[in-house]
Motif scaffolding. Structure first.
Motif, PDB file in Angstrom:
ATOM      1  N   MET A  46     -18.300 -19.003  -9.538  1.00 54.41           N
ATOM      2  CA  MET A  46     -18.400 -17.885  -8.599  1.00 54.41           C
ATOM      3  C   MET A  46     -17.404 -16.802  -8.970  1.00 54.41           C
ATOM      4  SD  MET A  46     -17.625 -18.020  -4.536  1.00 54.41           S
ATOM      5  CE  MET A  46     -17.556 -16.510  -3.603  1.00 54.41           C
ATOM      6  N   SER A  47     -17.852 -15.588  -8.939  1.00 55.41           N
ATOM      7  CA  SER A  47     -16.982 -14.472  -9.284  1.00 55.41           C
ATOM      8  C   SER A  47     -15.896 -14.309  -8.235  1.00 55.41           C
ATOM      9  CB  SER A  47     -17.821 -13.200  -9.354  1.00 55.41           C
ATOM     10  OG  SER A  47     -16.980 -12.078  -9.286  1.00 55.41           O
ATOM     11  N   ARG A  48     -14.674 -14.057  -8.678  1.00 57.86           N
ATOM     12  CA  ARG A  48     -13.587 -13.779  -7.733  1.00 57.86           C
ATOM     13  C   ARG A  48     -13.057 -12.367  -7.956  1.00 57.86           C
ATOM     14  NH1 ARG A  48     -13.934 -16.482  -3.576  1.00 57.86           N
ATOM     15  NH2 ARG A  48     -11.774 -16.002  -3.066  1.00 57.86           N
ATOM     16  N   THR A  49     -13.891 -11.515  -8.524  1.00 55.19           N
ATOM     17  CA  THR A  49     -13.471 -10.160  -8.872  1.00 55.19           C
ATOM     18  C   THR A  49     -12.855  -9.425  -7.682  1.00 55.19           C
ATOM     19  OG1 THR A  49     -15.326 -10.120 -10.382  1.00 55.19           O
ATOM     20  CG2 THR A  49     -14.277  -8.008  -9.934  1.00 55.19           C
ATOM     21  N   HIS A  50     -13.440  -9.672  -6.499  1.00 56.12           N
ATOM     22  CA  HIS A  50     -13.014  -8.932  -5.309  1.00 56.12           C
ATOM     23  C   HIS A  50     -11.716  -9.458  -4.728  1.00 56.12           C
ATOM     24  CE1 HIS A  50     -14.976 -12.552  -3.940  1.00 56.12           C
ATOM     25  NE2 HIS A  50     -14.347 -12.414  -2.798  1.00 56.12           N
ATOM     26  N   ASP A  51     -11.287 -10.665  -5.171  1.00 54.58           N
ATOM     27  CA  ASP A  51     -10.158 -11.348  -4.524  1.00 54.58           C
ATOM     28  C   ASP A  51      -8.857 -10.838  -5.134  1.00 54.58           C
ATOM     29  OD1 ASP A  51      -8.618 -13.058  -3.085  1.00 54.58           O
ATOM     30  OD2 ASP A  51      -9.477 -14.907  -3.898  1.00 54.58           O
ATOM     31  N   LEU A  52      -8.419  -9.677  -4.659  1.00 53.00           N
ATOM     32  CA  LEU A  52      -7.379  -8.934  -5.364  1.00 53.00           C
ATOM     33  C   LEU A  52      -5.970  -9.204  -4.859  1.00 53.00           C
ATOM     34  CD1 LEU A  52      -9.160  -5.451  -5.508  1.00 53.00           C
ATOM     35  CD2 LEU A  52      -8.895  -7.102  -7.355  1.00 53.00           C
ATOM     36  N   GLY A  53      -5.840  -9.783  -3.681  1.00 58.31           N
ATOM     37  CA  GLY A  53      -4.521  -9.930  -3.066  1.00 58.31           C
ATOM     38  C   GLY A  53      -3.539 -10.634  -3.988  1.00 58.31           C
ATOM     39  N   GLY A  54      -2.411  -9.988  -4.256  1.00 54.90           N
ATOM     40  CA  GLY A  54      -1.357 -10.610  -5.044  1.00 54.90           C
ATOM     41  C   GLY A  54      -1.423 -10.339  -6.530  1.00 54.90           C
ATOM     42  N   LEU A  55      -2.497  -9.726  -7.007  1.00 54.82           N
ATOM     43  CA  LEU A  55      -2.584  -9.439  -8.443  1.00 54.82           C
ATOM     44  C   LEU A  55      -1.651  -8.278  -8.803  1.00 54.82           C
ATOM     45  CD1 LEU A  55      -6.433  -9.652  -9.113  1.00 54.82           C
ATOM     46  CD2 LEU A  55      -4.690 -11.402  -9.509  1.00 54.82           C
ATOM     47  N   PRO A  56      -1.158  -8.266 -10.042  1.00 58.55           N
ATOM     48  CA  PRO A  56      -0.320  -7.128 -10.448  1.00 58.55           C
ATOM     49  C   PRO A  56      -1.144  -5.844 -10.467  1.00 58.55           C
ATOM     50  CG  PRO A  56      -0.530  -8.756 -12.243  1.00 58.55           C
ATOM     51  CD  PRO A  56      -1.397  -9.230 -11.123  1.00 58.55           C
ATOM     52  N   ALA A  57      -0.548  -4.775  -9.997  1.00 59.62           N
ATOM     53  CA  ALA A  57      -1.278  -3.502  -9.962  1.00 59.62           C
ATOM     54  C   ALA A  57      -0.281  -2.357  -9.884  1.00 59.62           C
ATOM     55  CB  ALA A  57      -2.226  -3.464  -8.766  1.00 59.62           C
ATOM     56  N   GLY A  58      -0.763  -1.166 -10.151  1.00 62.04           N
ATOM     57  CA  GLY A  58       0.110  -0.002 -10.264  1.00 62.04           C
ATOM     58  C   GLY A  58       0.241   0.789  -8.981  1.00 62.04           C
ATOM     59  N   LYS A  59       0.722   2.009  -9.169  1.00 61.03           N
ATOM     60  CA  LYS A  59       0.985   2.922  -8.049  1.00 61.03           C
ATOM     61  C   LYS A  59      -0.323   3.218  -7.304  1.00 61.03           C
ATOM     62  CE  LYS A  59       3.902   7.093  -7.597  1.00 61.03           C
ATOM     63  NZ  LYS A  59       3.477   7.575  -6.341  1.00 61.03           N
ATOM     64  N   ILE A  60      -0.209   3.459  -6.028  1.00 58.57           N
ATOM     65  CA  ILE A  60      -1.390   3.718  -5.190  1.00 58.57           C
ATOM     66  C   ILE A  60      -1.699   5.219  -5.191  1.00 58.57           C
ATOM     67  CG2 ILE A  60      -2.261   3.614  -2.819  1.00 58.57           C
ATOM     68  CD1 ILE A  60      -0.123   1.129  -2.673  1.00 58.57           C
ATOM     69  N   ASP A  61      -2.931   5.553  -5.543  1.00 56.95           N
ATOM     70  CA  ASP A  61      -3.362   6.958  -5.505  1.00 56.95           C
ATOM     71  C   ASP A  61      -3.661   7.321  -4.047  1.00 56.95           C
ATOM     72  OD1 ASP A  61      -4.585   9.417  -5.660  1.00 56.95           O
ATOM     73  OD2 ASP A  61      -6.063   8.836  -7.184  1.00 56.95           O
ATOM     74  N   GLN A  62      -2.817   8.167  -3.468  1.00 58.62           N
ATOM     75  CA  GLN A  62      -2.971   8.517  -2.045  1.00 58.62           C
ATOM     76  C   GLN A  62      -3.765   9.812  -1.838  1.00 58.62           C
ATOM     77  OE1 GLN A  62       0.694   8.271   0.291  1.00 58.62           O
ATOM     78  NE2 GLN A  62       1.520   6.799  -1.163  1.00 58.62           N
ATOM     79  N   THR A  63      -4.413  10.290  -2.896  1.00 57.09           N
ATOM     80  CA  THR A  63      -5.199  11.512  -2.758  1.00 57.09           C
ATOM     81  C   THR A  63      -6.267  11.336  -1.677  1.00 57.09           C
ATOM     82  OG1 THR A  63      -4.980  11.720  -5.147  1.00 57.09           O
ATOM     83  CG2 THR A  63      -6.487  13.261  -4.060  1.00 57.09           C
TER      84      THR A  63
END
Lengths: 209, 96
Positions: B1-18
């Protein structure tokens, strides 16, 4: 090098117009639904108008009244749907809506890590950043850093509670009433309340005039 | 089963607040979603839309806009549920 980064993903298209293939698909879907009497154009237009009327300005009325009316605050804490109804917001019976009190001791911030669940009937559609990969990924593990990006400092000795929404339960943050707002009318109080404060990424101040 | 959507806790960058004012496309897809999952049309459920979006390839999940994903999922569900025949819609396929 950004291109070597294992978590590199395409730039989000959420600020863009749809590509022509998707615009065409939408036209096909709308036409088929209308032809089959599943949905009419008038229903779609009415639904757009309904959602256009749902904005953070409406949600702010709940917050202002919670600050000003202890009985209403009790109602909002136990039955947010009914409390929203009392300020004129038409609410669905489902899902459940919950008020989260921000206080001197605890600050709440809301996310939907799996998708985009949000108190849409109260605040309207969520901002793009709320649905973004980076917000969803990071706020559950480094909430103080994320809030700092929104200009919000939560002291280390204050509890910071991150709340993950689901399709079945949505949250509205009750921001702390800002110092200096004593004696304001509910309408003036509502004017202080921002969308982001009701998600929990910012706190409120009375503007210095 | 794909877990692509399960993003909580993954490393990620700055949030685009535009900020982004929803386009007419966004609003119509949003309205379709509310109506088709609503009590009158009741064509499919919110959870079925989620399940469909969550089964997308990474190329679709991250390469499509939010409302493009919803539209593609609802188009697939209308076929899956038998409201329209397969082949009725030109559903864009992910390139990856």
């Amino acid at each position: 090098m950004p291109h070597d980064h294992p978590h590199d993903h395409p730039v989000s298209r959420d600020h863009s117009e749809p590509r022509p293939a998707f615009a065409a698909l939408l036209d096909q879907v709308l036409k088929v639904l209308d032809d089959k009497d599943i949905l009419t154009t008038a229903q779609v237009t009415a639904q757009i108008e309904d959602m256009d009327g749902r904005t953070p300005t409406e949600g702010a009325k709940i917050i202002a009244r919670c600050w000003d009316d202890p009985d209403y605050l009790d109602l909002a804490r136990t039955d947010l749907q009914a409390a929203a109804g009392q300020v004129g917001i038409a609410m669905p019976a489902y899902p459940k809506f919950v008020l989260l009190d921000n206080t001197g001791d605890v600050h709440h911030v809301v996310v939907c890590t799996l998708c985009s669940c949000y108190p849409r009937p109260i605040l309207g559609p969520p901002p793009v950043w709320y649905k973004s990969r980076n917000y969803r990924a990071r706020v559950v593990v480094e909430p103080r850093d994320v809030l700092a990006e929104f200009g919000t400092t939560v002291p280390q000795d204050k509890k910071l509670q991150v709340v993950d929404s689901t399709a079945d339960c949505r949250y509205l943050v009750l921001p702390e009433r800002p110092a200096g707002s004593d004696g304001m009318t509910q309408e003036q109080l509502a004017g202080l309340v921002t969308r982001d404060s009701m998600i929990g990424v910012t706190r409120l101040n009375v503007p210095v005039t | 089963m794909s877990r692509t959507h399960d993003l909580g806790g993954l490393p990620a960058g700055k949030i685009d607040q535009t900020e982004h004012e929803p386009t007419f496309f966004d609003k119509r897809v949003d309205a379709l979603y509310a109506l088709l999952t609503g009590p009158k049309a009741n064509a499919f459920t919110m959870d079925e839309v989620r399940r469909t979006v969550e089964s997308f390839s990474e190329a679709d999940y991250f390469g499509l806009s939010y409302y493009e994903r919803w539209l593609k999922a609802m188009s697939l569900l209308l076929i899956e549920k038998g409201y329209v025949e397969d082949g009725t819609f030109d559903i864009p396929q992910a390139k990856s």
